[in-house]
Design an enzyme around this catalytic site. Structure first.
Site, mmCIF file in Angstrom:
data_model
loop_
_atom_site.group_PDB
_atom_site.id
_atom_site.type_symbol
_atom_site.label_atom_id
_atom_site.label_comp_id
_atom_site.label_asym_id
_atom_site.label_seq_id
_atom_site.Cartn_x
_atom_site.Cartn_y
_atom_site.Cartn_z
ATOM 1 N N CYS A 387 18.308 5.580 17.062
ATOM 2 C CA CYS A 387 18.595 7.243 17.085
ATOM 3 C C CYS A 387 18.534 6.939 18.687
ATOM 4 C CB CYS A 387 17.379 8.009 16.802
ATOM 5 S SG CYS A 387 18.066 9.625 16.280
ATOM 6 N N HIS A 516 17.091 6.505 11.222
ATOM 7 C CA HIS A 516 15.785 6.023 11.162
ATOM 8 C C HIS A 516 15.506 5.226 10.182
ATOM 9 C CE1 HIS A 516 14.276 8.631 14.909
ATOM 10 N NE2 HIS A 516 15.311 9.312 14.347
ATOM 11 N N GLU A 518 13.288 3.064 10.172
ATOM 12 C CA GLU A 518 11.718 2.758 9.834
ATOM 13 C C GLU A 518 11.347 3.661 8.738
ATOM 14 O OE1 GLU A 518 13.188 4.258 12.360
ATOM 15 O OE2 GLU A 518 11.912 5.954 13.170
HETATM 16 N N1 GLN Z 1 17.521 13.181 21.430
HETATM 17 C C1 GLN Z 1 18.573 12.517 20.514
HETATM 18 C C2 GLN Z 1 19.186 13.570 19.514
HETATM 19 O O1 GLN Z 1 18.770 14.530 19.487
HETATM 20 C C3 GLN Z 1 17.929 11.495 19.570
HETATM 21 C C4 GLN Z 1 17.020 11.890 18.581
HETATM 22 C C5 GLN Z 1 16.152 11.056 18.123
HETATM 23 O O2 GLN Z 1 15.827 9.948 18.772
HETATM 24 N N2 GLN Z 1 15.351 11.033 16.909
HETATM 25 O O3 GLN Z 1 20.416 13.416 19.061
#
Ligand code: GLN
Length: 542
Positions: A387, A516, A518
């Site tokens: 992310c 994600h 995970e």
């Molecule tokens: N801050 C980034 C976004 O909002 C990444 C979010 C995250 O890592 N979950 O896109």
């Protein structure tokens, strides 16, 4: 068999393994052939965990259907090996919101809406819906917090009311802590006795007590607890510290815990097939070679303590990936802000076999992350970006390979001339209309992998589905330039509009994913990208 409800409440203090105990009992009941589901009740007024700082509340776990929940839902998924949906998570905020919405619609027909019974009734209705949806024989319901707190009292009232509705279908387990103060050298039962008194005050008598402690409970203490707490000795379960949480199901089964629970419901004891868990525990015990992974983030320091709870699923997925490779993960938490203040510290990254940057938000520490990614890319240290870790990798690549020195995400710099990461098209409207709560891109989305990519090789298939939680995304206006400079687009949305995975070639492992992974890794089916990352890290050791 009609639904049976097992409530799990905590006594003495938090963090003693209520979530693990709930998940482990659920796993055993499943292994005995029953259908099981698990619900988490969070006593906070927040409507979901998405608006809680992970340093305070721990990881925000995302379900397939896009709910932002407590990390315990992740524990249930990993133990029960099922996808849990938003029906199985509630907070005080969520419950009150429904009651207030009903009142506004006129559903209470002019009655004074009293907190009791209206709020517990809403809690019970939600539990019934989750039970029906899962067609569950057993519904495990974990009430967050500890007994005696002001915040969870209405949930305990719901428990009491459910017991009144049908005494034979509800049982209560108290998970307590028995300290062994070093100065005394003896295990003390008094805090547990007080916790039982506390829960008695709200009209509930626990049916079982799980005694979490450094060592196993001995006979004199079991007898004492039974006498003072009004719980049969056979219903007192010992839960001494285990080497890994994955040993807890076997520890419970050895004591016949689930069978005693079954008998209390007038059901018959049954054998449980825990062979795959047994094998996993043996495997964990047998792994020798270490693999050193540096996780760079910022959500782990609270005062003088380091907590890894904000990254719980990442940590678990790293373990799953390591065990699949026959090695033991040694994880070090690295603070990205340090690399901003002391760039010379970047050299320490050489001592790691792999670097992982998990999700994150905001500007604090982000330049440190970008610097670390540049170091890992140049020095060919396996890198896995998740992310924000993917978005930062794109920024680093644009700055270094294309010379766009001000390349950035508009989350941090709205004036950049190279917004390589920008806000998703629908997000501005969502923010304007609905505010920040629950408005990110959330839940599972399909992704198509590119042939010959590292990701495709890892998954062994082209069409995958992964869970998301972000507001910003790869800006496709820069796709062509970045690809020309060597960035590999390894995964996109099926319509090719959104970039979901980037890689770089000529590197042992450099993968950044917008989702994600995970959240979908399970001990018995480790996530392919974590397995591939650890494999690359392991080769670096060799
Ligand atoms: N801050 C980034 C976004 O909002 C990444 C979010 C995250 O890592 N979950 O896109």
């Amino acid at each position: 068999m009609h639904h049976k409800f097992i409530f799990v409440v905590g006594g003495v203090m938090s963090g003693v393994g209520k979530g693990t105990s709930t998940a482990a009992l659920g796993l055993i009941l499943r292994a005995k052939g029953f259908t099981v589901t698990a619900i988490k009740i969070d006593p906070y007024v927040n409507v979901d965990a998405g608006t809680m700082n992970p340093v305070e509340h721990g990881e925000v776990f995302v379900t397939v259907d896009g709910d932002e929940t407590d990390q315990d839902i992740g524990n249930y998924e990993r133990f029960l090996d099922i996808d849990i949906t938003k029906k199985n998570y509630m907070t005080t905020g969520r419950v009150y919101l429904s009651v207030i919405e009903k009142e506004r619609r006129g559903d209470y027909h002019g009655k004074c809406v009293e907190v009791v019974p209206r709020v517990p009734e809403e809690v019970i209705a939600r539990i019934d819906i989750a039970a029906e949806a899962a067609k569950a024989d057993f519904v495990l319901i974990e009430i967050g917090g500890t007994v005696g707190e002001y915040e969870n009292i209405l949930f305990l009232e719901a428990l009491r009311m459910m017991r009144m509705r049908d005494p034979d279908s509800v049982r209560t387990i108290l998970v307590s802590y028995l300290p062994v103060p070093p100065s005394i050298g003896e295990m003390k039962t008094k805090p547990t006795q007080h916790a039982v008194r506390e829960i008695n005050r709200v009209g509930i008598a626990p049916d079982f007590i799980i005694c979490r402690s450094e060592a196993a409970l001995d006979a004199p203490r079991r007898e004492k607890l039974s006498r003072f707490c009004g719980v049969p000795e056979a219903h007192i379960i010992t839960a001494a510290n285990a080497k890994s949480i994955y040993e807890v199901p076997m520890m419970f089964e050895e004591q016949g815990f689930a069978d005693t629970v079954l008998k209390s419901f007038h059901a018959e004891a049954k054998p449980a097939d825990l062979s795959s868990w047994q094998k996993l525990v043996e495997k964990i015990g047998g792994v020798k070679n270490e693999v050193r992974i540096g996780v760079i983030g910022k959500y782990f320091s609270t005062g003088d303590f380091i907590l890894s709870d904000a990254y719980l699923s990442v940590l678990e997925a790293l373990k799953h990936g390591a065990w699949a490779n026959g090695c033991k993960p040694v994880i070090e938490w690295l603070n990205s802000e340090e690399y901003e203040k002391h760039p010379e510290k970047l050299g320490e990254l050489d001592t790691f076999d792999g670097i992982l940057i998990p999700g994150g938000f905001g500007s604090r520490g982000v330049e440190g992350k970008i610097a670390a990614i540049g170091y890992a890319r140049k020095n060919k240290i396996p890198y896995f970006g998740i992310c924000y870790g993917m978005q930062c990798a794109v920024i680093e690549f644009a700055r270094t390979e294309l010379g766009w020195n001000d390349a950035n995400t508009t989350e941090i710099d709205t004036a950049t001339t190279h917004p390589v990461i920008h806000i998703m098209s629908d997000q501005n409207t969502k923010l304007d209309v609905q505010g920040i709560g629950g408005t990110l891109r959330l839940g599972s989305y399909p992704c198509v992998l590119a042939e010959n990519s590292v990701s495709m090789a890892a998954y062994g298939e082209t069409n995958i589905s992964e869970r998301h939680r972000h507001r910003y995304e790869f800006n496709s206006d820069y796709r062509e330039d970045l690809v020309r400079a060597g960035l590999v687009i390894a995964g996109t949305s099926p319509d090719d509009r959104l970039v979901e995975i980037v890689e770089v070639a000529d590197h042992p492992f450099f993968v950044g994913v917008q989702f994600h992974p995970e959240f979908q890794s399970r001990p018995l089916s480790p996530h392919p990208l974590f397995v591939a990352f650890i494999k690359a890290a392991k080769s670096r050791v060799a």
